[in-house]
Design a protein around this motif. Structure first.
Motif, PDB file in Angstrom:
ATOM      1  N   GLU A 183      63.706  54.279  60.729  1.00 10.22           N
ATOM      2  CA  GLU A 183      64.519  53.269  60.065  1.00 10.22           C
ATOM      3  C   GLU A 183      64.670  53.630  58.603  1.00 10.22           C
ATOM      4  O   GLU A 183      63.845  54.343  58.028  1.00 10.22           O
ATOM      5  N   CYS A 184      65.748  53.147  58.022  1.00  7.60           N
ATOM      6  CA  CYS A 184      66.045  53.435  56.627  1.00  7.60           C
ATOM      7  C   CYS A 184      64.931  52.916  55.738  1.00  7.60           C
ATOM      8  O   CYS A 184      64.459  51.790  55.908  1.00  7.60           O
ATOM      9  N   SER A 185      64.475  53.711  54.793  1.00  2.00           N
ATOM     10  CA  SER A 185      63.409  53.292  53.891  1.00  2.00           C
ATOM     11  C   SER A 185      63.504  54.079  52.597  1.00  2.00           C
ATOM     12  O   SER A 185      63.487  55.310  52.611  1.00  2.00           O
ATOM     13  N   TYR A 186      63.639  53.367  51.497  1.00  2.00           N
ATOM     14  CA  TYR A 186      63.755  54.015  50.190  1.00  2.00           C
ATOM     15  C   TYR A 186      62.730  53.434  49.238  1.00  2.00           C
ATOM     16  O   TYR A 186      62.202  52.327  49.467  1.00  2.00           O
TER      17      TYR A 186
ATOM     18  N   SER B 175      65.661  50.187  46.239  1.00  2.00           N
ATOM     19  CA  SER B 175      65.956  48.992  47.034  1.00  2.00           C
ATOM     20  C   SER B 175      66.223  47.780  46.142  1.00  2.00           C
ATOM     21  O   SER B 175      67.167  47.015  46.367  1.00  2.00           O
TER      22      SER B 175
ATOM     23  N   ARG C  96      69.268  43.940  48.606  1.00  2.00           N
ATOM     24  CA  ARG C  96      68.896  44.002  50.020  1.00  2.00           C
ATOM     25  C   ARG C  96      70.091  43.948  50.962  1.00  2.00           C
ATOM     26  O   ARG C  96      69.962  44.235  52.150  1.00  2.00           O
TER      27      ARG C  96
ATOM     28  N   SER D  12      72.852  45.784  50.471  1.00  2.00           N
ATOM     29  CA  SER D  12      73.642  46.998  50.288  1.00  2.00           C
ATOM     30  C   SER D  12      73.745  47.756  51.605  1.00  2.00           C
ATOM     31  O   SER D  12      72.874  47.641  52.484  1.00  2.00           O
TER      32      SER D  12
ATOM     33  N   LEU E 253      70.753  49.836  52.810  1.00  2.00           N
ATOM     34  CA  LEU E 253      69.562  49.180  53.343  1.00  2.00           C
ATOM     35  C   LEU E 253      69.831  48.344  54.591  1.00  2.00           C
ATOM     36  O   LEU E 253      68.906  47.816  55.190  1.00  2.00           O
TER      37      LEU E 253
ATOM     38  N   LYS F 249      70.640  47.401  58.460  1.00  2.00           N
ATOM     39  CA  LYS F 249      70.132  47.985  59.697  1.00  2.00           C
ATOM     40  C   LYS F 249      70.845  47.374  60.903  1.00  2.00           C
ATOM     41  O   LYS F 249      71.470  46.326  60.793  1.00  2.00           O
TER      42      LYS F 249
ATOM     43  N   HIS G 181      74.754  46.950  60.076  1.00  2.00           N
ATOM     44  CA  HIS G 181      75.054  48.225  59.431  1.00  2.00           C
ATOM     45  C   HIS G 181      76.190  48.942  60.147  1.00  2.00           C
ATOM     46  O   HIS G 181      77.088  49.499  59.510  1.00  2.00           O
TER      47      HIS G 181
ATOM     48  N   ARG H  37      63.323  58.178  55.430  1.00  2.00           N
ATOM     49  CA  ARG H  37      63.256  57.307  56.587  1.00  2.00           C
ATOM     50  C   ARG H  37      61.786  56.939  56.820  1.00  2.00           C
ATOM     51  O   ARG H  37      60.889  57.577  56.287  1.00  2.00           O
TER      52      ARG H  37
END
Length: 475
Positions: free
Chosen positions: A101-104, A109, A114, A116, A119, A121, A125, A350
């Motif tokens: 999963e997307c993770s920055y 972030s 939140r 954007s 970010l 899912k 998304h 990720r």
């Protein structure tokens, strides 16, 4: 007092037990080899130090040579598996939402918001990614956006005189274009004021997400608040206009008219992040294309010849058409090579959603992974003379010396950059008007750095002058 000591003991004991059990579990797994560095800090300082120089490759090169193309490190507060392997990168990209999963980092972030696209899912998304691509596909560019791209670039270049900072001027161009495409705003004092706040927001992307400890992050949060307030005013006014039947066919209009019922806050986050994506990356590519061409005179001469031939068929002020864009084969070689060397998007973060077995190793659930596009693009095993700017490599094949898709400047999978075609068109039109209208020389030596984002140290100062163009003979 005794109760306090007892509670403190319980907390400390529980913490030690947690880390001991977690370490025991990790020892049972076959983790990718590597080094977690110092407690808490890990190897973050080494990574930042490398990327603040003009040669960041040693951070990955040294670890790939020692551990192989998949290795473990600890950066930005978390254990992270780095991949410099194209097959592993493709596996990560294609399994978005399934295994990863997307993770920055928290700084990115928090600054993007939140809501954007970066970010989002799941199904939301997917819908919003599709919507964004629908405003940047080839037919939309051809029928609607190209005329504005050509006009804004010509107007900006016509104002250049003497000494200019290319990166600043390119940012003005791309910011004006992005604001126009998203919200139908023409350039003015308001757009330039907003752009200056964006500069501060972007500077905070890779900082400690604690205002107390980071002045850069503190300034970025303040700038983000100003940007959000400015965008909120626009969203509220446009919502009133749309309710009164005044609809504009731009991204903001589509968000207001959609069935998702987005709040103003959600729309602001979405627009704020798209402005970053459309503004920062494309302007940097424009700057670096000019830098690389200036340092490669044969490529610049061939590019000028291609564009002089196009301009010879048109009047001095006549705008480019889609057929002109499609008749720029060497320009596309320059675009590809600039994207490969510059690596504006160096890779993607990720998070593993479960224990994942790959290449004989296990990536534990919850760990970060970083798929490094930069490492692959600059790997001599995949590209001959990989760290040399050579646009001719793209003339007869994919540019790579190995089979498979190892060229991923716009990512891939469900999160393929939705504006990839738009970025290529903007760069091509910019290069056309630059080489047919102006000649230039660097004002001073300038070097590349790669942290917090890819850029030149001095914003690439150069002296420009009008070019006396004569049409080539046709006899």
């Amino acid at each position: 007092m005794a109760v306090f000591v007892y509670l403190l003991f319980c907390v400390v004991f529980s913490t030690i037990l947690f880390f001991f059990l977690r370490a025991s579990r990790f020892r049972r797994l076959r983790l990718p080899p590597g080094n977690l560095g110092l407690p808490f800090i890990g190897e973050t300082l080494q990574l930042i130090s490398a990327y603040k120089t003009e040669n960041p490759e040693p951070f990955i090169d040294e670890r790939v040579n020692r551990f192989g193309p998949i290795f473990t490190t600890h950066v930005f507060g978390e254990p992270t598996v780095f991949s410099a392997d194209p097959e592993t990168n493709r596996f990560i990209l294609q399994n978005e939402g399934k295994l990863f999963e997307c993770s920055y980092p928290a700084s990115i972030s928090n600054l993007l918001g939140r809501h954007s696209l970066l970010l989002m899912k799941g199904g939301l998304h997917k819908r919003m990614h599709s919507l964004t691509m629908s405003f940047a596909n080839s037919s939309i560019i051809k029928d609607h956006l190209l005329v504005d791209i050509d006009r804004v670039i010509r107007l900006n270049l016509d104002s250049w005189t003497g000494r200019v900072l290319l990166m600043e001027e390119a940012k003005k161009i791309t910011f004006e274009l992005t604001v126009k495409q998203l919200m139908s705003f023409d350039p003015g004092e308001w757009t330039e004021s907003l752009r200056k706040e964006y500069v501060l927001v972007i500077e905070g992307f890779f900082t400690v997400a604690l205002p107390l400890f980071s002045g850069t992050y503190r300034r970025a949060i303040k700038a983000r608040t100003k940007v959000a307030e400015a965008l909120s005013l626009i969203v509220r006014q446009r919502r009133k206009d749309s309710e009164a039947g005044e609809i504009k066919k731009d991204m903001l209009g589509a968000l207001l008219a959609g069935d998702d019922g987005f709040s103003d806050e959600q729309i602001v986050d979405f627009l704020l992040a798209l402005l970053v994506a459309g503004y920062e990356t494309t302007s940097t590519i424009m700057t670096l294309a000019v830098k690389f061409l200036t340092e490669t005179p044969l490529a610049l001469a061939q590019l000028k010849e291609e564009h002089d031939q196009i301009r010879a068929r048109k009047s001095e002020i006549e705008a480019l058409e889609w057929s002109d864009y499609k008749s720029m084969p060497f320009t596309q070689c320059v675009v590809n090579e600039t994207l490969r060397i510059a690596n504006i998007i160096g890779g993607i973060f990720r998070r593993a959603m479960t224990d994942i077995n790959i290449r004989g190793y296990t990536i534990p659930k919850g760990w970060k992974v970083f798929a490094s596009f930069r490492a692959v693009h600059l790997d001599y095993d995949h590209f001959k003379d990989a760290r040399t700017f050579n646009p001719w490599r793209w003339q007869n094949n994919s540019g790579a010396t190995t089979a498979g898709n190892v060229f991923t400047p716009f990512g891939g999978g469900p999160r393929l950059c939705p504006g990839y075609e738009l970025a290529r068109v903007e760069l091509s039109v910019f290069l056309h008007h630059l080489v047919t209208r102006l000649s230039w020389v660097p004002a001073e030596e300038d070097k590349l750095v790669f942290f917090p984002t890819t850029r030149t140290q001095k914003r690439y100062p150069m002296y420009v002058q009008r070019r006396n163009r004569t049409k080539p003979r046709t006899d």
